[in-house]
Write an enzyme that holds these catalytic residues in place. Structure first.
Site, short mmCIF file in Angstrom:
data_model
loop_
_atom_site.label_atom_id
_atom_site.label_comp_id
_atom_site.label_asym_id
_atom_site.label_seq_id
_atom_site.Cartn_x
_atom_site.Cartn_y
_atom_site.Cartn_z
N VAL A 1 39.58 -5.72 -11.22
CA VAL A 1 38.62 -6.49 -12.00
C VAL A 1 37.73 -7.27 -11.03
O VAL A 1 38.20 -8.12 -10.28
CB VAL A 1 39.33 -7.47 -12.96
N ASP A 2 36.43 -6.95 -11.05
CA ASP A 2 35.46 -7.68 -10.23
C ASP A 2 34.80 -8.73 -11.11
O ASP A 2 34.12 -8.39 -12.09
CB ASP A 2 34.41 -6.72 -9.66
N ALA A 3 34.98 -10.00 -10.75
CA ALA A 3 34.51 -11.10 -11.58
C ALA A 3 33.41 -11.88 -10.87
O ALA A 3 33.47 -12.12 -9.66
CB ALA A 3 35.67 -12.03 -11.92
#
Length: 272
Positions: free
Chosen positions: A132-134
């Site tokens: 997950v790239d936030a």
């Protein structure tokens, strides 16, 4: 929960094909060497797992590099997680057959969340990590699609809940804002996600000194601590990392062959 379990140290080898790169804000990349050399380096040092992530595979519509995984599995004495280009269950099957212990899925999960369900159903949740790239937008964290640099209208809180409910075994949580910054983890992001899911969260993004690692577990609540750039340019880097985790009273796996008390850091955070 983090203090009861051993906190894992997991170097992340970021590649473009077989070229290892250092990443800065998901925009700039510095080539630094060959992936086989990097894997060889880590398997001889004090790590709990290794992640190899080909960030160009999906962008370039390439399939996962099964030959590389087959080679790495013969060299690796720690669990190996592989990401990049995974689009089908057959890709996962081939990677696991070649010797990967886990796979990490990112863009395929964004395009088709049901793929997480299908993969977990066939191979088991323990094999499936969702990356997950936030990125922070105002007061909330949004999902970032690195293929075209888009900030998606998807709240990370909602996304990780969905990912968990669909069967992911763990989450690799990367801060776009902190990537390559050397400012330390985005503890607020880590705390937000680890507080709402029951599966392990791996912290990633921002480590510039080894004494920054521990806050990912102590403050961020993560069960595993990862970094990329910092491990690629100093000798004994993983031992120094474990030494700092030990100094912070984290429950970590230690090697009987290493004297951790000898690894102090200078003012730049480098071992001496």
């Amino acid at each position: 929960m983090f203090h009861m379990l051993k906190i894992r140290l997991i170097p992340c080898i970021v590649t473009k094909g077989e070229l290892v790169v250092q990443s800065f804000a998901f925009k700039n990349y510095l080539p630094i060497g060959n992936v086989k050399t990097a894997i060889d380096f880590f398997v001889n040092w004090d790590v709990d797992e290794i992640i190899v992530n080909d960030i160009d595979a999906s962008k370039e519509f390439r399939e996962p590099n099964v030959d590389l995984v087959s080679w790495a599995a013969k060299e690796c004495f720690v669990p190996l997680t592989v990401g990049g280009g995974i689009k089908t269950l057959e890709h996962i099957r081939n990677l696991l057959k070649a010797g990967a212990d886990k796979v990490t899925i990112n863009t395929k999960a964004i395009d088709d969340p049901d793929f997480i369900k299908n993969a977990a159903s066939v191979f088991g949740s323990q094999c499936i990590t969702v990356s997950v790239d936030a990125i922070k937008q105002g007061n909330v964290y949004k999902l970032y699609d690195y293929r075209d640099g888009r900030v998606l209208d998807v709240d990370v809180v909602d996304w990780v809940r969905k990912v968990e409910s669909y069967g992911a075994g763990e989450i690799l949580l990367n801060s776009v804002d902190r990537d390559g910054s050397r400012e330390g983890y985005d503890v607020e992001l880590l705390k937000t996600v680890s507080g709402i899911v029951s599966i392990p969260v791996i912290a990633l993004g921002g480590i510039g000194r080894f004494d920054q690692l521990a806050e990912g577990a102590i403050e961020g609540g993560c069960q595993a601590l990862s970094a990329a750039n910092i491990f690629q340019h100093m000798e004994h880097s993983t031992i120094a990392a474990k030494a700092q985790m030990r100094n912070a009273k984290l429950n970590v796996r230690l090697s009987s062959k290493v004297k951790y008390e000898n690894f102090d850091l200078d003012f730049l955070g480098r071992p001496y």
